[in-house]
Design an enzyme around this catalytic site. Sequence first.
Site, PDB file in Angstrom:
ATOM      1  N   GLU A 103       0.842  -1.204   0.000  1.00 43.51           N
ATOM      2  CA  GLU A 103       0.000   0.000   0.000  1.00 43.51           C
ATOM      3  C   GLU A 103       0.874   1.248   0.000  1.00 43.51           C
ATOM      4  OE1 GLU A 103      -3.406   1.943   2.938  1.00 43.51           O
ATOM      5  OE2 GLU A 103      -3.212  -0.238   2.805  1.00 43.51           O
ATOM      6  N   ASP A 105       0.219   5.427   0.601  1.00 44.45           N
ATOM      7  CA  ASP A 105      -0.829   6.301   1.135  1.00 44.45           C
ATOM      8  C   ASP A 105      -0.471   7.775   1.097  1.00 44.45           C
ATOM      9  OD1 ASP A 105      -2.330   4.065   1.951  1.00 44.45           O
ATOM     10  OD2 ASP A 105      -1.388   4.027   3.922  1.00 44.45           O
ATOM     11  N   GLU A 107      -2.541  10.598   3.152  1.00 47.00           N
ATOM     12  CA  GLU A 107      -3.653  10.847   4.069  1.00 47.00           C
ATOM     13  C   GLU A 107      -3.575  12.309   4.508  1.00 47.00           C
ATOM     14  OE1 GLU A 107      -4.643   6.698   6.306  1.00 47.00           O
ATOM     15  OE2 GLU A 107      -2.793   7.688   6.932  1.00 47.00           O
TER      16      GLU A 107
END
Length: 293
Positions: A103, A105, A107
């Site tokens: 993953e 990310d 955010e």
Amino acid sequence: MKLLFHFRILKALRFIIFAIVLHIANSSDFDELFEADWAPDHIVASQTDQIALSLDSSTGCGFESKKKYLFGKASAQIKLVQGDSAGTVLAFYMASEGPNHDELDFEFLGNVSGEPYIVQSNLYINGTGNREQRHYLWFDPTVDFHTYSFFWNRRSILFLVDDIPIREFTNKERKRVPYPKTQAMGIHGSLWNADDWATQGGRVKTNWSNAPFVATFQSFEIDACGLSADEIDIDPTVKCGKSGQFWWDKPVVREVNKQRRKQLKWVRDNFLIYDYCGDVARFNSEGLPKECH
């Protein structure tokens, strides 16, 4: 020697222009690339091809790509929640499936009015994360759209903001550091409530009187090796893993990335506020992760 240097720079610039044109040519409508997979009634498409995600006290929402990708570049223009966004998180990320997933990310951690957004980036490799960095931005991300991108090949992963790298994760397999290179990842966006941790460690909660909270996406650009639903069960490296097959593996890309090192240093010197590699107390019992050395 100078002539050779200038030739290489010119070659790199020509490559960048070609890549930009290719990215624009690959831009597509939301419905061609994505599907709503969480609370589709909270995702609204406008006539200008903008996609608005809303969060209220009942639910957040999210979408995912119809294809999964192994290596390449994926971008979206995003305008974040305006005003008091404390407790909210807008995520733009890539992820494979399963407990041992990979993953990448972005955010965006909301904050009270007048305080800056924090951009948290993270990587999971074979199901293990804990690789957070946090940055402030050099602009207000709620006023206008800005472009957030992942660039990913066998050598490194770049997190980019308006094509300026804010983070690089390099392949250090020679030091027995795992690197994501075998799992194709879908592209996702979501808006959700995380007031147990997102703002000042959870001390500031979401003010639901300000709901609905709205963040907007537009101009998705994906130039990556994609696998459709009927190809997901095959080994993605068969289609996407041949070295030198795609533009992101070409030698000129390596030279372009060298030019970005100054930008990366500028971001680190001025906007980095947390790096897991500097958090000795957090990893005291086991020592800092291998990639930090």
